[in-house]
Write a protein that holds these residues in place. Structure first.
Motif, PDB file in Angstrom:
ATOM      1  N   LYS A  23       4.768 -82.043 -76.487  1.00 47.86           N
ATOM      2  CA  LYS A  23       4.529 -80.621 -76.251  1.00 47.86           C
ATOM      3  C   LYS A  23       5.733 -79.778 -76.690  1.00 47.86           C
ATOM      4  O   LYS A  23       5.587 -78.609 -77.034  1.00 47.86           O
ATOM      5  N   ASN A  52       2.439 -81.956 -68.735  1.00 46.38           N
ATOM      6  CA  ASN A  52       3.465 -81.948 -69.782  1.00 46.38           C
ATOM      7  C   ASN A  52       3.636 -80.595 -70.455  1.00 46.38           C
ATOM      8  O   ASN A  52       4.758 -80.224 -70.824  1.00 46.38           O
ATOM      9  N   GLY A  70      -6.920 -85.100 -75.558  1.00 39.03           N
ATOM     10  CA  GLY A  70      -7.226 -84.300 -74.371  1.00 39.03           C
ATOM     11  C   GLY A  70      -7.915 -83.034 -74.826  1.00 39.03           C
ATOM     12  O   GLY A  70      -9.139 -82.964 -74.953  1.00 39.03           O
ATOM     13  N   ASN A  71      -7.125 -81.994 -75.118  1.00 37.85           N
ATOM     14  CA  ASN A  71      -7.677 -80.765 -75.695  1.00 37.85           C
ATOM     15  C   ASN A  71      -7.808 -80.843 -77.214  1.00 37.85           C
ATOM     16  O   ASN A  71      -8.195 -79.874 -77.861  1.00 37.85           O
ATOM     17  N   ALA A  72      -7.437 -81.979 -77.787  1.00 35.61           N
ATOM     18  CA  ALA A  72      -7.583 -82.246 -79.220  1.00 35.61           C
ATOM     19  C   ALA A  72      -6.686 -81.359 -80.086  1.00 35.61           C
ATOM     20  O   ALA A  72      -6.955 -81.157 -81.267  1.00 35.61           O
ATOM     21  N   GLY A  73      -5.598 -80.861 -79.507  1.00 30.68           N
ATOM     22  CA  GLY A  73      -4.647 -80.061 -80.271  1.00 30.68           C
ATOM     23  C   GLY A  73      -3.926 -80.898 -81.317  1.00 30.68           C
ATOM     24  O   GLY A  73      -3.807 -80.499 -82.474  1.00 30.68           O
ATOM     25  N   ASN A  74      -3.473 -82.082 -80.916  1.00 32.44           N
ATOM     26  CA  ASN A  74      -2.773 -82.936 -81.876  1.00 32.44           C
ATOM     27  C   ASN A  74      -3.685 -83.386 -83.009  1.00 32.44           C
ATOM     28  O   ASN A  74      -3.268 -83.429 -84.158  1.00 32.44           O
ATOM     29  N   THR A 121       2.279 -90.402 -76.533  1.00 34.17           N
ATOM     30  CA  THR A 121       2.507 -88.968 -76.385  1.00 34.17           C
ATOM     31  C   THR A 121       3.539 -88.581 -75.331  1.00 34.17           C
ATOM     32  O   THR A 121       4.133 -87.506 -75.418  1.00 34.17           O
TER      33      THR A 121
HETATM   34  C1  LIG Z   1      -1.044 -83.043 -73.824  1.00 33.60           C
HETATM   35  C2  LIG Z   1      -1.087 -84.526 -73.828  1.00 33.60           C
HETATM   36  C3  LIG Z   1      -2.134 -85.251 -74.449  1.00 33.60           C
HETATM   37  C4  LIG Z   1      -3.324 -84.572 -75.048  1.00 33.60           C
HETATM   38  O1  LIG Z   1      -3.050 -83.999 -76.277  1.00 33.60           O
HETATM   39  P1  LIG Z   1      -4.079 -82.985 -76.975  1.00 33.60           P
HETATM   40  O2  LIG Z   1      -3.329 -82.449 -78.107  1.00 33.60           O
HETATM   41  O3  LIG Z   1      -4.435 -81.950 -75.955  1.00 33.60           O
HETATM   42  O4  LIG Z   1      -5.281 -83.795 -77.364  1.00 33.60           O
HETATM   43  C5  LIG Z   1      -2.061 -86.629 -74.481  1.00 33.60           C
HETATM   44  N1  LIG Z   1      -1.037 -87.285 -73.894  1.00 33.60           N
HETATM   45  C6  LIG Z   1      -0.045 -86.651 -73.274  1.00 33.60           C
HETATM   46  C7  LIG Z   1       1.047 -87.432 -72.640  1.00 33.60           C
HETATM   47  C8  LIG Z   1      -0.030 -85.254 -73.231  1.00 33.60           C
HETATM   48  O5  LIG Z   1       0.971 -84.630 -72.600  1.00 33.60           O
END
Ligand SMILES: *Cc1c(COP(=O)(O)O)cnc(C)c1O
Ligand SMILES: [Zn+2]
Length: 419
Positions: A117, A143, A247-251, A386
């Motif tokens: 993040k 995070n 998660g939110n699929a940003g990455n 992540t």
């Molecule tokens: C935010 C987060 C994710 C999810 O990432 P997205 O970009 O929202 O898909 C996955 N793992 C960790 C540890 C995160 O902090």
């Protein structure tokens, strides 16, 4: 379609500022990047993307960390705590066990606040300063709030975070609190927190730094650029596949954008783009459902549960960017159980790589796709981890063995060790 891998570089619109502008991925409307606060399209509410008249080449990159990639970003520098340049670990034992040509672990837990993040916040908080906004805010599974708190205070700005009560790992709350954020514990899940913070942002009360904010994803593109450069250095080729938790699929969206820009710049062949492979927990898998059903839209899951709290998300806001990313790169998405996640967390820990549960989803997903035969044995793969193990000390302690109580006596301890 603007998100296709073969999309042409668009003409520079009048609204561009120094060759940078915002464009709606749905209707193509363009906006000046730094005149007004805006998160989605005025015309159709679609997601926005940052566009550049000048696309970067590998030769343009120099220096260290996220800002090595300044030519792929809207600024030369940001509010920085030395984020990026994370390790791309070799894991020979896991590589053998999984049975692929090459396996590397890109450990984003090694960023300043212990998750990727930070890469988004170094850019996002800089934009907030550029816009002259007062208060920063985010909804978070943990995070994002830790990173925003650290970068906000580093940039001398006030920070407000909304967290789902009882569902955030201890390390993350501790960070947000000590880095001086005001923390609101909401009686609801992450998706409810995001709905509320979006309403606060719409009323002009706060500047939103969730991954709906297109500038954050610009910073996160650098994960993909680092992985590509790492593989080019070590294997003389880019990876066949990148496996990441969703998660939110940003990455997923950010990596896809990085690759699209390299293709448009003529730096990467369309056929060589790594297959983006998303992994979700079985109890929170709306993206996997959409990919498996060939659906154009993701159905919001109202009840989500998993011990991988960072991906306990039922309404992935970046799905309209991420679904084309997975499809156009010939990738896939897979769901894994909490047991498979914890197994993978232990396996990574045995290689000396400490990750939080959500991060281990990538390895768990890769294992499953090897068993299913979706991933071939000749593939070179990068798994993204992540966040750091210490983010969620309770989950780590539960996954590890128990300490053994002994008397303070050497002879007794020697006796004990024989058992
Ligand atoms: C935010 C987060 C994710 C999810 O990432 P997205 O970009 O929202 O898909 C996955 N793992 C960790 C540890 C995160 O902090
Ligand atoms: Zn639009």
């Amino acid at each position: 379609m603007s998100l296709s891998l073969s999309a042409e570089q668009p003409a520079v619109p009048d609204v561009a500022d120094d060759g940078v502008w915002l464009e709606c991925i749905e209707c193509g409307e363009t906006f000046a990047p730094f005149d007004d606060v805006r998160y989605t399209c005025d015309e159709c509410d679609g997601l926005l993307e940052v566009r550049y008249d000048d696309l970067p080449t590998f030769d343009d990159f120099e220096g260290h960390g996220v800002w090595r990639y300044a030519d792929a970003l809207p600024f030369e520098s940001g509010v920085s705590i030395q984020e990026g340049s994370t390790p791309l670990y070799e894991v020979p034992r896991l590589e053998d066990e999984v049975g692929v040509e090459a396996l590397r672990i890109k450990h984003e837990g090694m960023n300043p606040t212990g998750s990727f993040k930070d890469r988004g916040m170094t850019v996002g908080v800089k934009v907030a300063k550029e816009l002259g906004v007062g208060r920063l805010a985010c909804a978070s599974t943990g995070n994002t709030s830790a990173a925003l708190a650290a970068y906000g205070t580093r940039g001398s700005m006030e920070t407000l975070v909304l967290l789902p009560a009882g569902k955030v790992a201890a390390g993350k709350i501790a960070q947000a609190s000590l880095h001086d954020a005001r923390i609101l514990e909401v009686d609801g899940n992450f998706d409810a927190c995001l709905d509320i913070v979006q309403e606060l942002a719409a009323k002009g009360e706060v500047y939103l730094l969730n991954s709906l904010n297109p500038f954050r994803l610009e910073g996160q593109k650098t994960i993909g650029l680092e992985i590509l450069e790492g593989f080019l250095t070590d294997y003389d080729t880019v990876p066949d596949r990148i496996v990441l938790p969703v998660g939110n699929a940003g990455n997923t969206s950010a990596l896809y954008k990085a690759f699209r820009e390299l293709v448009q710049a003529g730096e990467l062949a369309e056929d060589d783009v790594p297959k983006l492979t998303g992994v979700q927990a079985e109890g929170a898998a709306p993206m996997v459902e959409a990919i498996q059903n060939g659906a154009d839209e993701v159905r919001r899951w109202d009840d989500v549960e998993t011990r991988a709290t960072a991906i306990r998300i039922g309404n992935p806001v970046n799905a309209p960017k991420a679904l084309p990313g997975i499809r156009e790169t010939d990738g896939t998405a897979v769901a894994v159980s909490d047991e498979e996640i914890t197994d993978a967390q232990r396996a990574l820990a045995r290689e000396g790589i400490g990750v939080e549960p959500a991060s281990a989803a990538s390895l768990a997903g890769l294992r499953k796709l090897r068993v299913n035969g979706v991933v071939d044995d000749d593939e070179r793969v990068a798994c993204l981890t992540t966040g750091h193990l210490l983010k969620d000390p309770d989950a780590a302690a539960a996954a590890g063995g128990d300490p053994e109580p002994v008397p303070a006596d050497t002879a007794d301890i020697l006796e004990h060790l024989k058992q």
